[in-house]
Design an enzyme around this catalytic site. Structure first.
Site, mmCIF file in Angstrom:
data_model
loop_
_atom_site.group_PDB
_atom_site.id
_atom_site.type_symbol
_atom_site.label_atom_id
_atom_site.label_comp_id
_atom_site.label_asym_id
_atom_site.label_seq_id
_atom_site.Cartn_x
_atom_site.Cartn_y
_atom_site.Cartn_z
ATOM 1 N N ARG A 17 -60.746 -4.037 91.552
ATOM 2 C CA ARG A 17 -60.491 -2.897 91.936
ATOM 3 C C ARG A 17 -60.627 -2.790 93.390
ATOM 4 O O ARG A 17 -61.359 -3.560 94.137
ATOM 5 C CB ARG A 17 -61.505 -1.813 91.525
ATOM 6 C CG ARG A 17 -61.174 -1.323 89.738
ATOM 7 C CD ARG A 17 -62.593 -0.643 89.308
ATOM 8 N NE ARG A 17 -63.718 -1.360 89.269
ATOM 9 C CZ ARG A 17 -64.810 -0.766 89.010
ATOM 10 N NH1 ARG A 17 -64.869 0.642 88.630
ATOM 11 N NH2 ARG A 17 -65.913 -1.208 88.539
ATOM 12 N N LYS A 76 -68.223 -1.669 93.747
ATOM 13 C CA LYS A 76 -69.392 -1.934 93.254
ATOM 14 C C LYS A 76 -70.384 -2.296 94.053
ATOM 15 O O LYS A 76 -70.147 -2.382 95.412
ATOM 16 C CB LYS A 76 -69.061 -3.145 92.391
ATOM 17 C CG LYS A 76 -68.356 -2.903 91.040
ATOM 18 C CD LYS A 76 -68.971 -1.913 90.179
ATOM 19 C CE LYS A 76 -70.503 -2.378 89.380
ATOM 20 N NZ LYS A 76 -71.002 -1.608 88.548
ATOM 21 N N TYR A 95 -70.426 2.601 94.157
ATOM 22 C CA TYR A 95 -71.422 2.343 92.995
ATOM 23 C C TYR A 95 -72.704 1.857 93.319
ATOM 24 O O TYR A 95 -72.654 0.551 93.819
ATOM 25 C CB TYR A 95 -71.014 2.088 91.990
ATOM 26 C CG TYR A 95 -69.929 2.981 91.201
ATOM 27 C CD1 TYR A 95 -70.154 4.328 90.721
ATOM 28 C CD2 TYR A 95 -68.487 2.666 91.292
ATOM 29 C CE1 TYR A 95 -69.174 5.248 90.312
ATOM 30 C CE2 TYR A 95 -67.430 3.503 90.798
ATOM 31 C CZ TYR A 95 -67.825 4.731 90.305
ATOM 32 O OH TYR A 95 -66.891 5.860 89.993
ATOM 33 N N HIS A 97 -76.131 2.041 91.375
ATOM 34 C CA HIS A 97 -77.009 1.881 90.151
ATOM 35 C C HIS A 97 -78.418 1.131 90.463
ATOM 36 O O HIS A 97 -78.767 0.181 90.098
ATOM 37 C CB HIS A 97 -76.247 1.190 89.150
ATOM 38 C CG HIS A 97 -74.918 1.626 88.748
ATOM 39 N ND1 HIS A 97 -74.899 2.898 88.023
ATOM 40 C CD2 HIS A 97 -73.677 1.353 88.947
ATOM 41 C CE1 HIS A 97 -73.675 2.938 87.711
ATOM 42 N NE2 HIS A 97 -72.838 2.181 88.303
ATOM 43 N N GLU A 119 -72.101 7.458 91.852
ATOM 44 C CA GLU A 119 -72.800 7.923 90.661
ATOM 45 C C GLU A 119 -73.673 9.017 90.596
ATOM 46 O O GLU A 119 -74.011 9.795 89.645
ATOM 47 C CB GLU A 119 -73.484 6.839 89.711
ATOM 48 C CG GLU A 119 -74.900 6.154 90.014
ATOM 49 C CD GLU A 119 -74.550 5.112 91.153
ATOM 50 O OE1 GLU A 119 -75.562 4.655 91.412
ATOM 51 O OE2 GLU A 119 -73.645 5.047 91.856
ATOM 52 N N ASP A 266 -75.105 -0.787 83.456
ATOM 53 C CA ASP A 266 -75.148 -0.580 84.830
ATOM 54 C C ASP A 266 -76.506 -0.145 85.138
ATOM 55 O O ASP A 266 -77.172 -0.371 86.196
ATOM 56 C CB ASP A 266 -74.327 0.108 85.529
ATOM 57 C CG ASP A 266 -73.019 -0.528 85.974
ATOM 58 O OD1 ASP A 266 -73.005 -1.723 86.244
ATOM 59 O OD2 ASP A 266 -71.891 -0.052 85.904
#
Length: 356
Positions: A17, A76, A95, A97, A119, A266
């Site tokens: 991505r 990510k 993101y 996490h 997130e 995640d």
């Protein structure tokens, strides 16, 4: 003063991505931002460097050039080799996490990075930057679960004439769980939806998303999981470590060759036997049960996922560039001034939940 935005290529295993597509870059450059795109960043999603140049971006040859921007946007969480690019004053948007990433959290703190997480951005509708990827992950969970089940006990989700369909249990009927349930129903499986929210269960049943519903409790979950061919874990607490819904004892009671897919991995996972896997090595056996716990499920559908993510992220990125304190970004900031400032993340890390 012109703000620079760095769009970097992803380095996580199997991650194809890109956080911004060329149309998003065009919006940002028209708004006065200087966008630095690492060469090849969009190739995995079908966007070449020429597309970004036509959108007004400066294509730079190395990751370091893109990481030198005022604001860096990516998909990510940064991988350890990328941590060398951290520096005081860098604003990161991706993101993260962090509840499941204590080492990354410490690296961000030590370097003085201002880290905003996709997130944990919230609005009156929920989690707008998590929802599109949850939708894709949920759809993929049904596909990946069906494929794993073929390799496991050899059960076809929809069954056949004279043979009952597979039993699928979906734990948590948020965006990801609902899409996983819809996908399994679309393949004619018997789908049991499990949640703590009775209204959510009623809505899912009335919509035909599931064939049955179950109020979540340790005993009810244990009974449901024991008879399941496929279990999809999609329990989520925003920012925090995922709650353990399925214990190791419950997994051990499942039939050999059955499958679990943990979409909460995640955030540490909601199935006790789950551990992170990658696209290059996606499954493993535990107690005779095949586990699929890939931490970036949407990465295998990069074109669709990149366009969906870009559309969701761009308005918030524009806010971040204009004013990081904008109330519409409330909840996004996870690390600032060397401290973990998001309450749920801080609590999870303090309790040791991030060690999963």
């Amino acid at each position: 003063m012109e703000t620079s935005i760095g769009l970097v290529a992803e380095t996580k295993d199997g991650e194809r991505r890109v956080a911004l597509d060329p149309s998003a870059v065009a919006q940002l450059t028209r708004g006065g931002a200087r966008v630095l795109v690492q060469a090849g960043a969009g190739l995995g999603a079908g966007f070449d460097d020429a597309d970004y140049k036509e959108s007004g971006a400066h294509v730079v040859p190395d990751a370091a050039d893109a990481w030198a921007a005022d604001v860096v946007v990516k998909v990510k969480e940064p991988q350890p080799p990328e941590w060398t690019h951290f520096r005081p004053g860098l604003r990161l948007f991706c993101y993260l996490h962090l509840a499941a990433e204590p080492a990354l959290t410490r690296a961000l703190q030590d370097a003085g990075v201002e880290a905003h997480a996709f997130e944990t951005v919230s609005d009156r509708h929920g989690l707008p930057l998590l929802a599109p990827m949850s939708e894709i992950a949920g759809r993929a969970a049904a596909i990946m679960g069906a494929a794993a089940l073929a390799k496991g006990n050899g059960t076809l989700l929809g069954g056949a004439a004279g043979v009952p369909p597979a039993r699928v249990v979906v734990l948590g009927l948020g965006v990801a769980g609902t899409m996983a349930a819809r996908g399994a129903r679309g393949m004619d499986a018997e789908v049991l939806g499990v949640d703590v929210d009775l209204h959510r269960l009623w809505t899912a049943h009335q919509a035909g998303t599931v064939t049955g519903t179950l109020a979540s409790s340790p005993q009810s979950v244990a009974e449901a999981v024991a008879g399941a061919d496929l279990v999809v874990g999609a329990a989520l607490v925003p920012g925090a470590r995922a709650p353990i819904v399925v214990t190791e004892e419950m997994v051990a009671a499942m039939r050999p060759g059955s499958v679990v897919v943990d979409l909460a991995i995640d955030q540490g996972g909601c199935i006790e036997t789950a551990r992170p896997t990658s696209h290059s090595d996606p499954t493993y056996l535990a107690h005779g049960v095949l586990h699929y716990c890939v931490t970036n499920v949407p990465g295998q559908y990069p074109r669709t996922a990149s366009r969906a993510l870009s559309a969701a992220v761009t308005p918030y990125l524009r806010l971040l560039v204009a004013d990081p304190a904008d109330q519409r970004l409330a909840g996004s900031l996870n690390v600032a001034g060397g401290d973990v400032v998001h309450p749920a993340v801080a609590e999870a890390l303090a309790s040791g939940g991030g060690a999963a």
